[in-house]
Design a protein around this motif. Structure first.
Motif, mmCIF file in Angstrom:
data_model
loop_
_atom_site.group_PDB
_atom_site.id
_atom_site.type_symbol
_atom_site.label_atom_id
_atom_site.label_comp_id
_atom_site.label_asym_id
_atom_site.label_seq_id
_atom_site.Cartn_x
_atom_site.Cartn_y
_atom_site.Cartn_z
ATOM 1 N N LYS A 38 0.821 -1.213 0.000
ATOM 2 C CA LYS A 38 0.000 0.000 0.000
ATOM 3 C C LYS A 38 0.855 1.263 0.000
ATOM 4 N N ALA A 39 2.165 1.084 -0.065
ATOM 5 C CA ALA A 39 3.124 2.194 -0.152
ATOM 6 C C ALA A 39 3.037 3.162 1.029
ATOM 7 N N ILE A 40 2.846 2.634 2.212
ATOM 8 C CA ILE A 40 2.855 3.473 3.412
ATOM 9 C C ILE A 40 4.313 3.725 3.777
ATOM 10 N N PRO A 41 4.723 5.004 3.823
ATOM 11 C CA PRO A 41 6.156 5.320 3.948
ATOM 12 C C PRO A 41 6.768 5.073 5.330
ATOM 13 N N SER A 42 6.046 5.344 6.386
ATOM 14 C CA SER A 42 6.646 5.259 7.706
ATOM 15 C C SER A 42 5.670 4.660 8.705
ATOM 16 N N TYR A 43 6.014 3.501 9.236
ATOM 17 C CA TYR A 43 5.142 2.804 10.167
ATOM 18 C C TYR A 43 5.973 1.942 11.114
ATOM 19 N N THR A 44 5.337 1.465 12.159
ATOM 20 C CA THR A 44 5.987 0.573 13.109
ATOM 21 C C THR A 44 5.081 -0.621 13.357
ATOM 22 N N LEU A 45 5.647 -1.812 13.283
ATOM 23 C CA LEU A 45 4.954 -3.034 13.677
ATOM 24 C C LEU A 45 5.707 -3.587 14.879
ATOM 25 N N GLU A 46 4.969 -3.939 15.915
ATOM 26 C CA GLU A 46 5.607 -4.418 17.136
ATOM 27 C C GLU A 46 4.839 -5.615 17.691
ATOM 28 N N ILE A 47 5.576 -6.621 18.151
ATOM 29 C CA ILE A 47 4.969 -7.785 18.781
ATOM 30 C C ILE A 47 4.990 -7.555 20.291
ATOM 31 N N ILE A 48 3.805 -7.623 20.902
ATOM 32 C CA ILE A 48 3.701 -7.408 22.343
ATOM 33 C C ILE A 48 2.777 -8.476 22.938
ATOM 34 N N THR A 49 2.752 -8.572 24.251
ATOM 35 C CA THR A 49 1.849 -9.524 24.895
ATOM 36 C C THR A 49 0.419 -9.003 24.806
ATOM 37 N N ALA A 50 -0.525 -9.903 24.949
ATOM 38 C CA ALA A 50 -1.940 -9.515 24.904
ATOM 39 C C ALA A 50 -2.263 -8.536 26.030
ATOM 40 N N GLU A 51 -1.622 -8.708 27.163
ATOM 41 C CA GLU A 51 -1.848 -7.814 28.306
ATOM 42 C C GLU A 51 -1.351 -6.403 27.995
ATOM 43 N N GLU A 52 -0.182 -6.303 27.367
ATOM 44 C CA GLU A 52 0.360 -4.986 26.997
ATOM 45 C C GLU A 52 -0.520 -4.294 25.963
ATOM 46 N N ALA A 53 -1.158 -5.075 25.102
ATOM 47 C CA ALA A 53 -1.994 -4.507 24.037
ATOM 48 C C ALA A 53 -3.179 -3.737 24.605
ATOM 49 N N LYS A 54 -3.636 -4.118 25.782
ATOM 50 C CA LYS A 54 -4.759 -3.425 26.398
ATOM 51 C C LYS A 54 -4.414 -1.985 26.763
ATOM 52 N N ASN A 55 -3.127 -1.699 26.960
ATOM 53 C CA ASN A 55 -2.679 -0.371 27.381
ATOM 54 C C ASN A 55 -2.242 0.523 26.230
#
Length: 79
Positions: A38-55
């Motif tokens: 999709k040619a998105i120039p600047s992004y971040t993908l991060e793997i976190i725990t399900a608990e951290e995702a709530k925050n």
């Protein structure tokens, strides 16, 4: 009868393949390919725990892996 048994075996094998937990790094790569397409120039993908995702208020959950114990979050970076 043989066809019925074969159908049952195929259904069981197909179900177990679908239900197999996805590796987080593999899923992250698949998501990254879609984002780059999709040619998105600047992004971040991060793997976190399900608990951290709530925050994480500002991040979007784009994937779940390792039997739902981890999430992959996406954030579009400001240029």
């Amino acid at each position: 009868m043989k066809r019925f048994a074969l159908a049952i075996i195929c259904a069981v094998l197909a179900t177990s393949a679908v239900a197999a937990p996805k590796d987080c790094e593999e899923l992250k790569q698949e998501i990254e390919v879609k984002i780059q397409a999709k040619a998105i120039p600047s992004y971040t993908l991060e793997i976190i725990t399900a608990e951290e995702a709530k925050n994480h208020d500002s991040a979007m959950i784009v994937g779940s892996c390792e039997n739902g114990t981890k999430r992959i979050i996406y954030q579009k970076n400001s240029d």
